[in-house]
Design an enzyme around this catalytic site. Structure first.
Site, PDB file in Angstrom:
ATOM      1  N   SER A 169       5.144  38.127 -19.711  1.00 31.47           N
ATOM      2  CA  SER A 169       4.945  36.746 -19.262  1.00 31.47           C
ATOM      3  C   SER A 169       3.757  36.122 -20.014  1.00 31.47           C
ATOM      4  CB  SER A 169       4.756  36.712 -17.741  1.00 31.47           C
ATOM      5  OG  SER A 169       4.901  35.405 -17.262  1.00 31.47           O
ATOM      6  N   ALA A 170       2.710  35.660 -19.297  1.00 36.60           N
ATOM      7  CA  ALA A 170       1.542  35.126 -20.013  1.00 36.60           C
ATOM      8  C   ALA A 170       0.926  36.213 -20.893  1.00 36.60           C
ATOM      9  CB  ALA A 170       0.507  34.598 -19.016  1.00 36.60           C
ATOM     10  N   HIS A 172      12.278  37.598 -13.250  1.00 37.13           N
ATOM     11  CA  HIS A 172      11.027  37.645 -13.995  1.00 37.13           C
ATOM     12  C   HIS A 172      10.171  38.804 -13.488  1.00 37.13           C
ATOM     13  CE1 HIS A 172       8.108  35.944 -16.659  1.00 37.13           C
ATOM     14  NE2 HIS A 172       7.211  35.769 -15.717  1.00 37.13           N
ATOM     15  N   GLY A 183       0.587  36.501 -15.467  1.00 38.24           N
ATOM     16  CA  GLY A 183       0.094  35.839 -14.267  1.00 38.24           C
ATOM     17  C   GLY A 183      -0.216  34.380 -14.523  1.00 38.24           C
ATOM     18  N   ALA A 184       0.552  33.784 -15.457  1.00 39.81           N
ATOM     19  CA  ALA A 184       0.468  32.344 -15.745  1.00 39.81           C
ATOM     20  C   ALA A 184      -0.907  31.914 -16.232  1.00 39.81           C
ATOM     21  CB  ALA A 184       0.873  31.519 -14.512  1.00 39.81           C
ATOM     22  N   ASP A 222      15.221  35.508 -16.045  1.00 41.41           N
ATOM     23  CA  ASP A 222      13.777  35.279 -15.999  1.00 41.41           C
ATOM     24  C   ASP A 222      13.415  33.997 -15.250  1.00 41.41           C
ATOM     25  OD1 ASP A 222      11.752  37.001 -16.992  1.00 41.41           O
ATOM     26  OD2 ASP A 222      12.500  36.771 -19.035  1.00 41.41           O
TER      27      ASP A 222
END
Length: 560
Positions: A220-221, A460, A133-134, A345
């Site tokens: 991701s994150a 992604h 979630g960045a 992605d």
């Protein structure tokens, strides 16, 4: 005749009693109330199939409610038996439109799924999931639709016979704001993750888990977080294996290089001074205001790509991360590691920067691709940007098709944001490994979103629904081939958690996945058509060489 009927009825009754006794015995294979370092916890037990049960604990505190811009501290404990039956609030964060705030500062809780047969499980492998979630959004339970939570661990736990743990960690301003010095060193979200992993290591034996066989996995994150956790000396001896999906510590968005500049921006937005009183002011300011001030600029374009707006992320603090990530891979020398990406992605980012990519009726201009090349290359200057453009358009010919232009933009963002850093991490892990094994994959199951272009691959986060077994929990939403993909991924992931080898464990797999360095840097192409041709090698080697060697040889541009 009545006598015969009575005998038959008694025989049937005997069968029913026997079945009831068996089921009763099986149902008794539940942990009940469990002792933890903070006190007793009671979850729920339910049947998930014939003689198969699941103990589920939701909302166990793994640390005290955290202080603002401070490391987590142990929970003081509780009296009686804590009812651990509901997810707790996510950590305070922006809503999806970045217009308001959701969640709470009191958010450091975890959730546990324990599979049971007709005896209570012991010494099971443990899989701890870190959400993406960045570094701005997310929660341990994930997105929810009609009480169907994305990160529900039941399918992985049941099918792979592993314990699954998910947890919350602080995100956004409250998780990653840093002044770049001792006033507010940052990385609070990483410390939360470490606290959760440490709690699992200390307490999981009481839930039937093996504290010496913990696998952390994330996307991701969360994938970058997994990488940070195995690189940090703080986790020595806590983690046995790791899986990074679409994110590593080397990604260009994973480390904030100018933390103080961003902290000053947040302080100004909430009316705090930017001198020595800044942190004290931020600590007493309304947490919602501080969170809202850490929003992301969503107005992007080909010349201002969104990846360059993701400023709230980990920092090299000299403590949790004592040095640049690429210098710390020796700390992961004995950790088995799977690293992979989705083949498109970068699509979700490219479509924010160039909206025409998803619109079949609108062409994407060559100028947009050129602007994107220059923008992604800005750390090395205009000349590097032109070199990047030439590298990606070398096979275009004089009249590239509209699809070729759109795909090039997606490939460029995929490579720059995810694929090349992941390949670099694979090489570094493999080069420094002692007992640790290294595995690489490319996930290529096409996106299920119908409005996407026909050439679309895996976007992604497309992999998450399969890893968490959604084709089994919501079968009407998927085709049989997609259940195959979920089965393959759960089998590889849980075998790996059991043994350190994705091919060996309690689940059968469709094709043997070789180690990355065994010969020719091999990787597994994961989709619904898996056979021996799914083993490939040298993933996008030309572009990996370009970014890591040619591009890196251009002199860095100093930021003003």
């Amino acid at each position: 005749m009545p006598h015969l009927q009575r005998l038959m009825m008694m025989a049937m009754l005997g069968v029913f009693i026997s079945v009831a006794l068996i089921l009763g015995t099986a149902n008794a294979a539940s942990l009940g109330a469990v002792y933890t370092e903070g006190g007793m916890v009671q979850g729920k037990s339910y049947s998930v199939g014939l003689l198969r049960y699941m103990d589920v604990f939701k909302g166990i505190p793994f640390a005290a409610p955290p202080g603002r811009l401070a490391k987590p501290v142990p929970h003081p404990g509780w009296g009686g038996v804590l009812k651990a039956t509901d997810y707790r609030k996510r950590c305070m964060q922006l809503n999806l439109l970045a217009t308001d705030v959701v969640g709470s500062e009191d958010c450091l809780y975890l959730n546990i799924w324990v599979p049971q047969g007709n005896t209570v499980s012991t010494n099971l492998p443990v899989m701890v999931f870190i959400y993406g979630g960045a570094f701005l959004l997310g929660a341990g339970q994930g997105a929810n639709f009609l009480d169907n939570y994305l990160y529900d661990g039941q399918e992985i736990a049941d099918r792979g016979n592993v314990i699954v743990v998910t947890f919350n960690y602080r995100v956004g301003s409250l998780g990653f704001l840093s002044t770049g010095n001792a006033d507010a060193p940052g990385n609070y979200g990483l410390w939360d993750q470490h606290a959760a992993i440490s709690w699992v290591h200390r307490n999981i034996r009481n839930f039937g888990g093996n504290p010496d066989n913990i696998t952390i996995f994330g996307e991701s994150a969360g994938g970058a977080s997994v990488n940070f956790q195995v690189l940090s000396p703080k986790n020595k001896g806590l983690i046995r294996r790791a899986i990074s999906q679409s994110g590593v510590a080397l990604c260009p968005w994973a480390v904030n290089r100018n933390p103080r500049q961003y902290a000053v921006e947040v302080a100004k937005k909430v009316g705090c001074p930017t001198d020595s009183g800044m942190v004290a002011c931020l600590k007493r300011t309304d947490p919602k205001a501080v969170t809202l001030a850490g929003n992301v600029k969503l107005s992007t374009s080909a010349s201002q790509p969104i990846v360059q707006n993701l400023a709230l992320s980990p920092v090299i603090d000299g403590d949790f991360l004592p040095a640049e990530p690429e210098t710390l891979f020796r700390n992961a020398a004995d950790i088995d590691y799977i690293i992979g990406v989705n083949d498109m992605d970068g699509h979700i980012f490219a479509t924010l920067d160039i909206p025409s990519i998803n619109n079949a009726l609108v062409s994407t201009s060559v100028a947009d691709v050129r602007a994107l090349s220059i923008a992604l290359s800005k750390s090395r200057g205009q000349e590097a940007g032109i070199a990047t453009y030439e590298e990606y358009t070398v096979n275009w010919g004089s009249k590239p098709s509209n699809d070729a232009i759109k795909k090039t933009a997606v490939e460029m963002e995929t490579d720059y944001i995810f694929l090349v850093p992941s390949q670099a991490a694979l090489y570094l892990h493999s080069d420094h490994a002692k007992s640790g094994r290294t595995y690489s994959y490319l996930f290529t199951e096409p996106s299920r979103i119908p409005l996407y272009p026909l050439w679309m691959g895996a976007d992604h986060a497309d992999d998450l629904q399969y890893v968490f077994g959604k084709p089994f929990t919501t079968p009407l939403g998927y085709f049989p081939r997609q259940r195959d993909v979920a089965n393959y991924m759960i089998s590889y992931w849980t075998n790996f958690a059991q043994t350190g080898d994705p091919n060996k464990g309690t689940s059968s797999v469709p094709v043997t996945w070789p180690e990355f360095a065994s010969s020719g840097h091999k990787y597994l192409n994961i989709n619904n058509k898996m056979n021996r041709d799914s083993v490939k090698q040298m993933l996008r080697t030309r572009l990996v060489y370009y970014w890591t060697t040619v591009f890196a040889s251009f002199p860095s541009v100093q930021k003003n």
